[in-house]
Design a protein around this motif. Sequence first.
Motif, PDB file in Angstrom:
ATOM      1  N   PRO A   1      13.219  38.052  94.555  1.00 22.40           N
ATOM      2  CA  PRO A   1      12.787  37.121  93.766  1.00 22.40           C
ATOM      3  C   PRO A   1      12.555  35.948  94.658  1.00 22.40           C
ATOM      4  CG  PRO A   1      14.025  38.053  92.346  1.00 22.40           C
ATOM      5  CD  PRO A   1      14.937  39.088  93.974  1.00 22.40           C
ATOM      6  N   GLU A   2      13.841  35.539  95.983  1.00 24.57           N
ATOM      7  CA  GLU A   2      14.561  34.896  96.768  1.00 24.57           C
ATOM      8  C   GLU A   2      12.924  34.780  98.020  1.00 24.57           C
ATOM      9  OE1 GLU A   2      16.442  36.924  96.213  1.00 24.57           O
ATOM     10  OE2 GLU A   2      17.421  37.264  97.989  1.00 24.57           O
TER      11      GLU A   2
ATOM     12  N   LEU B   1       1.425  38.084  91.884  1.00 26.39           N
ATOM     13  CA  LEU B   1       2.773  38.283  91.021  1.00 26.39           C
ATOM     14  C   LEU B   1       3.450  39.591  91.443  1.00 26.39           C
ATOM     15  CD1 LEU B   1       5.192  37.719  88.974  1.00 26.39           C
ATOM     16  CD2 LEU B   1       3.504  37.558  87.168  1.00 26.39           C
TER      17      LEU B   1
ATOM     18  N   THR C   1       9.663  34.699  96.655  1.00 27.53           N
ATOM     19  CA  THR C   1       8.991  33.668  96.490  1.00 27.53           C
ATOM     20  C   THR C   1       8.574  32.860  96.654  1.00 27.53           C
ATOM     21  OG1 THR C   1       9.628  34.702  94.029  1.00 27.53           O
ATOM     22  CG2 THR C   1       8.373  32.539  94.276  1.00 27.53           C
TER      23      THR C   1
ATOM     24  N   ALA D   1       9.117  27.692  99.804  1.00 23.93           N
ATOM     25  CA  ALA D   1       9.489  27.638  98.278  1.00 23.93           C
ATOM     26  C   ALA D   1       9.498  26.710  98.121  1.00 23.93           C
ATOM     27  CB  ALA D   1      10.551  28.906  98.265  1.00 23.93           C
TER      28      ALA D   1
ATOM     29  N   GLN E   1      -0.101  32.061  97.670  1.00 27.49           N
ATOM     30  CA  GLN E   1       1.159  32.439  96.328  1.00 27.49           C
ATOM     31  C   GLN E   1       1.595  33.452  96.020  1.00 27.49           C
ATOM     32  OE1 GLN E   1       3.209  29.405  94.696  1.00 27.49           O
ATOM     33  NE2 GLN E   1       4.541  31.437  94.571  1.00 27.49           N
ATOM     34  N   VAL E   2       3.533  34.447  95.969  1.00 26.76           N
ATOM     35  CA  VAL E   2       3.609  35.180  95.909  1.00 26.76           C
ATOM     36  C   VAL E   2       4.975  34.738  95.178  1.00 26.76           C
ATOM     37  CG1 VAL E   2       5.218  36.535  97.301  1.00 26.76           C
ATOM     38  CG2 VAL E   2       3.315  36.279  98.473  1.00 26.76           C
ATOM     39  N   THR E   3       4.833  35.450  94.155  1.00 26.12           N
ATOM     40  CA  THR E   3       5.788  35.221  93.201  1.00 26.12           C
ATOM     41  C   THR E   3       6.561  37.017  92.742  1.00 26.12           C
ATOM     42  OG1 THR E   3       4.734  33.211  92.075  1.00 26.12           O
ATOM     43  CG2 THR E   3       7.195  34.486  90.861  1.00 26.12           C
TER      44      THR E   3
ATOM     45  N   SER F   1       9.110  38.405  90.602  1.00 25.56           N
ATOM     46  CA  SER F   1      10.440  38.546  89.304  1.00 25.56           C
ATOM     47  C   SER F   1      11.060  39.162  89.152  1.00 25.56           C
ATOM     48  CB  SER F   1       9.422  38.440  87.923  1.00 25.56           C
ATOM     49  OG  SER F   1       8.739  39.481  88.299  1.00 25.56           O
TER      50      SER F   1
ATOM     51  N   ARG G   1       6.166  30.781 105.436  1.00 20.44           N
ATOM     52  CA  ARG G   1       6.511  30.294 103.884  1.00 20.44           C
ATOM     53  C   ARG G   1       6.891  29.219 103.182  1.00 20.44           C
ATOM     54  NH1 ARG G   1      10.259  35.704 102.045  1.00 20.44           N
ATOM     55  NH2 ARG G   1      11.736  34.475 103.122  1.00 20.44           N
TER      56      ARG G   1
END
Length: 116
Positions: free
Chosen positions: A87-88, A11, A90, A40, A111-113, A115, A38
Amino acid sequence: QVQLVESGGGLVQAGGSLRLSCAASRTIFNLNDLGWYRQAPGKQRELVATITSDGSTNYADSVKDRSTISRDNVKKTMYLQMNSLKPEDTAVYYCKLDSPVLGTYWGQGTQVTVSS
């Protein structure tokens, strides 16, 4: 068989950076083309960047100028440095190996998040 293990996801706030790694289990890594992809939620898996066995690189327009793909054939590891994250960005990030002899292999994903 080839095993690929991704790491480095997490995160991060928008504008931050991450460095993803993909470690391979066999030395055939050195002879083959590699890539980061990736996926989403609710979307198809898409190409992020690729690197050939001789080091030529290619990037998706969405990450170009913000990302660097590289490989260390001694460590059998590929990297993706991502800066100015949005954010895009993610998604679950996967590494891929294409071998003309053994076929195509994928890692389990990291996982890449990002914020806002």
